[in-house]
Design a protein around this motif. Structure first.
Motif, PDB file in Angstrom:
ATOM      1  N   HIS A 184       2.610  -9.302  -0.595  1.00 59.95           N
ATOM      2  CA  HIS A 184       1.207  -9.103  -0.974  1.00 59.95           C
ATOM      3  C   HIS A 184       1.052  -8.635  -2.413  1.00 59.95           C
ATOM      4  CE1 HIS A 184      -0.332  -9.479   3.181  1.00 59.95           C
ATOM      5  NE2 HIS A 184       0.906  -9.106   3.462  1.00 59.95           N
ATOM      6  N   GLN A 185       2.084  -8.037  -2.982  1.00 62.08           N
ATOM      7  CA  GLN A 185       2.076  -7.534  -4.350  1.00 62.08           C
ATOM      8  C   GLN A 185       0.861  -6.638  -4.617  1.00 62.08           C
ATOM      9  OE1 GLN A 185       2.458 -10.960  -6.882  1.00 62.08           O
ATOM     10  NE2 GLN A 185       4.614 -11.196  -6.411  1.00 62.08           N
ATOM     11  N   GLU A 186       0.723  -5.629  -3.785  1.00 57.77           N
ATOM     12  CA  GLU A 186      -0.399  -4.695  -3.911  1.00 57.77           C
ATOM     13  C   GLU A 186      -0.417  -3.975  -5.250  1.00 57.77           C
ATOM     14  OE1 GLU A 186      -1.371  -2.610   0.134  1.00 57.77           O
ATOM     15  OE2 GLU A 186       0.804  -2.695  -0.179  1.00 57.77           O
ATOM     16  N   ALA A 187       0.752  -3.682  -5.774  1.00 61.26           N
ATOM     17  CA  ALA A 187       0.819  -2.909  -7.018  1.00 61.26           C
ATOM     18  C   ALA A 187       0.152  -3.652  -8.164  1.00 61.26           C
ATOM     19  CB  ALA A 187       2.268  -2.593  -7.363  1.00 61.26           C
ATOM     20  N   ARG A 188       0.220  -4.946  -8.167  1.00 59.66           N
ATOM     21  CA  ARG A 188      -0.418  -5.707  -9.254  1.00 59.66           C
ATOM     22  C   ARG A 188      -1.931  -5.541  -9.254  1.00 59.66           C
ATOM     23  NH1 ARG A 188       2.392 -11.499 -10.324  1.00 59.66           N
ATOM     24  NH2 ARG A 188       4.253 -10.645 -11.308  1.00 59.66           N
ATOM     25  N   MET A 189      -2.502  -5.353  -8.073  1.00 62.19           N
ATOM     26  CA  MET A 189      -3.961  -5.260  -7.988  1.00 62.19           C
ATOM     27  C   MET A 189      -4.474  -3.825  -8.006  1.00 62.19           C
ATOM     28  SD  MET A 189      -4.948  -8.393  -5.431  1.00 62.19           S
ATOM     29  CE  MET A 189      -4.454  -7.566  -3.970  1.00 62.19           C
ATOM     30  N   PHE A 190      -3.717  -2.877  -7.450  1.00 61.27           N
ATOM     31  CA  PHE A 190      -4.253  -1.540  -7.246  1.00 61.27           C
ATOM     32  C   PHE A 190      -3.578  -0.438  -8.057  1.00 61.27           C
ATOM     33  CE2 PHE A 190      -4.983  -3.846  -3.244  1.00 61.27           C
ATOM     34  CZ  PHE A 190      -6.361  -3.833  -3.251  1.00 61.27           C
ATOM     35  N   ALA A 191      -2.416  -0.694  -8.647  1.00 61.58           N
ATOM     36  CA  ALA A 191      -1.680   0.363  -9.345  1.00 61.58           C
ATOM     37  C   ALA A 191      -1.698   0.137 -10.846  1.00 61.58           C
ATOM     38  CB  ALA A 191      -0.232   0.381  -8.857  1.00 61.58           C
ATOM     39  N   PRO A 192      -1.602   1.214 -11.609  1.00 59.84           N
ATOM     40  CA  PRO A 192      -1.449   1.046 -13.055  1.00 59.84           C
ATOM     41  C   PRO A 192      -0.084   0.427 -13.362  1.00 59.84           C
ATOM     42  CG  PRO A 192      -1.421   3.373 -12.446  1.00 59.84           C
ATOM     43  CD  PRO A 192      -1.678   2.599 -11.216  1.00 59.84           C
ATOM     44  N   ALA A 193       0.036  -0.159 -14.519  1.00 50.89           N
ATOM     45  CA  ALA A 193       1.278  -0.828 -14.899  1.00 50.89           C
ATOM     46  C   ALA A 193       2.437   0.157 -14.904  1.00 50.89           C
ATOM     47  CB  ALA A 193       1.130  -1.467 -16.273  1.00 50.89           C
ATOM     48  N   GLY A 194       3.529  -0.230 -14.268  1.00 50.49           N
ATOM     49  CA  GLY A 194       4.727   0.592 -14.251  1.00 50.49           C
ATOM     50  C   GLY A 194       4.706   1.746 -13.276  1.00 50.49           C
ATOM     51  N   ALA A 195       3.728   1.795 -12.404  1.00 48.22           N
ATOM     52  CA  ALA A 195       3.620   2.910 -11.466  1.00 48.22           C
ATOM     53  C   ALA A 195       4.720   2.845 -10.414  1.00 48.22           C
ATOM     54  CB  ALA A 195       2.262   2.895 -10.781  1.00 48.22           C
ATOM     55  N   LEU A 196       5.215   4.009 -10.007  1.00 51.09           N
ATOM     56  CA  LEU A 196       6.191   4.080  -8.930  1.00 51.09           C
ATOM     57  C   LEU A 196       5.509   4.229  -7.582  1.00 51.09           C
ATOM     58  CD1 LEU A 196       8.834   6.412 -10.589  1.00 51.09           C
ATOM     59  CD2 LEU A 196       8.795   3.922 -10.500  1.00 51.09           C
ATOM     60  N   SER A 197       4.284   4.740  -7.606  1.00 45.48           N
ATOM     61  CA  SER A 197       3.485   4.849  -6.394  1.00 45.48           C
ATOM     62  C   SER A 197       2.013   4.924  -6.779  1.00 45.48           C
ATOM     63  CB  SER A 197       3.893   6.081  -5.571  1.00 45.48           C
ATOM     64  OG  SER A 197       3.517   7.255  -6.237  1.00 45.48           O
ATOM     65  N   PHE A 198       1.159   4.705  -5.796  1.00 47.19           N
ATOM     66  CA  PHE A 198      -0.280   4.798  -6.021  1.00 47.19           C
ATOM     67  C   PHE A 198      -0.952   5.126  -4.699  1.00 47.19           C
ATOM     68  CE2 PHE A 198       0.698   0.435  -4.998  1.00 47.19           C
ATOM     69  CZ  PHE A 198      -0.314   0.029  -4.141  1.00 47.19           C
ATOM     70  N   ARG A 199      -2.215   5.536  -4.786  1.00 42.77           N
ATOM     71  CA  ARG A 199      -2.980   5.842  -3.578  1.00 42.77           C
ATOM     72  C   ARG A 199      -3.917   4.687  -3.273  1.00 42.77           C
ATOM     73  NH1 ARG A 199      -2.209  10.046  -1.421  1.00 42.77           N
ATOM     74  NH2 ARG A 199      -3.696  11.505  -0.639  1.00 42.77           N
ATOM     75  N   ARG A 200      -3.934   4.285  -2.010  1.00 43.45           N
ATOM     76  CA  ARG A 200      -4.849   3.250  -1.566  1.00 43.45           C
ATOM     77  C   ARG A 200      -5.388   3.644  -0.204  1.00 43.45           C
ATOM     78  NH1 ARG A 200      -3.943  -2.997   0.098  1.00 43.45           N
ATOM     79  NH2 ARG A 200      -6.156  -3.456   0.271  1.00 43.45           N
ATOM     80  N   GLU A 201      -6.684   3.734  -0.103  1.00 41.96           N
ATOM     81  CA  GLU A 201      -7.375   4.110   1.122  1.00 41.96           C
ATOM     82  C   GLU A 201      -6.846   5.435   1.673  1.00 41.96           C
ATOM     83  OE1 GLU A 201      -6.955   0.771   3.711  1.00 41.96           O
ATOM     84  OE2 GLU A 201      -8.094  -0.551   2.374  1.00 41.96           O
ATOM     85  N   GLY A 202      -6.588   6.384   0.758  1.00 38.50           N
ATOM     86  CA  GLY A 202      -6.164   7.717   1.156  1.00 38.50           C
ATOM     87  C   GLY A 202      -4.697   7.852   1.515  1.00 38.50           C
ATOM     88  N   GLN A 203      -3.932   6.797   1.367  1.00 35.78           N
ATOM     89  CA  GLN A 203      -2.513   6.853   1.719  1.00 35.78           C
ATOM     90  C   GLN A 203      -1.660   6.523   0.501  1.00 35.78           C
ATOM     91  OE1 GLN A 203      -1.194   4.095   4.751  1.00 35.78           O
ATOM     92  NE2 GLN A 203       0.239   5.613   5.530  1.00 35.78           N
ATOM     93  N   ARG A 204      -0.560   7.254   0.322  1.00 35.09           N
ATOM     94  CA  ARG A 204       0.359   7.009  -0.779  1.00 35.09           C
ATOM     95  C   ARG A 204       1.169   5.753  -0.473  1.00 35.09           C
ATOM     96  NH1 ARG A 204       0.444   8.248  -5.809  1.00 35.09           N
ATOM     97  NH2 ARG A 204      -0.458  10.217  -5.165  1.00 35.09           N
ATOM     98  N   VAL A 205       1.233   4.849  -1.451  1.00 42.98           N
ATOM     99  CA  VAL A 205       1.986   3.604  -1.321  1.00 42.98           C
ATOM    100  C   VAL A 205       3.054   3.596  -2.412  1.00 42.98           C
ATOM    101  CG1 VAL A 205       1.852   1.087  -1.348  1.00 42.98           C
ATOM    102  CG2 VAL A 205      -0.080   2.416  -0.472  1.00 42.98           C
TER     103      VAL A 205
END
Length: 91
Positions: free
Chosen positions: A40-61
């Motif tokens: 799904h490559q969620e990081a491309r759509m929801f995370a800043p460039a180069g992020a190791l993790s991000f929050r989506r819908e209240g959950q750490r990804v």
């Protein structure tokens, strides 16, 4: 031909590190964090460039890069532990 063999072996190591990292993240976070779906490559759509993790819908990804680092750290710690145990056993 050698380049192809090296590329295939390196890809296998990458996959091993990412799957190990995913297992480590799931176990250490007790299921509160989840891993990025590779297809799904969620990081491309929801995370800043180069992020190791991000929050989506209240959950750490944790992204694929974060999983790679977690898997690498796991094997590095395992190597240090095994060397320490072997030195303790030989002393």
């Amino acid at each position: 031909m050698t380049d192809l063999v090296v590329a295939v072996l390196w890809s296998a190591v990458d996959v091993l590190l990412i799957f190990t990292g995913a297992l480590v993240v799931r176990v250490l976070s007790l299921g509160r964090w989840r891993t990025e779906h590779v297809r799904h490559q969620e990081a491309r759509m929801f995370a800043p460039a180069g992020a190791l993790s991000f929050r989506r819908e209240g959950q750490r990804v944790v992204t694929a890069s974060g999983l790679y680092i977690a898997g690498s750290l796991f094997y590095a710690l395992l190597a240090v532990l095994l060397v320490g145990l072997s030195r303790a056993a030989s002393a």
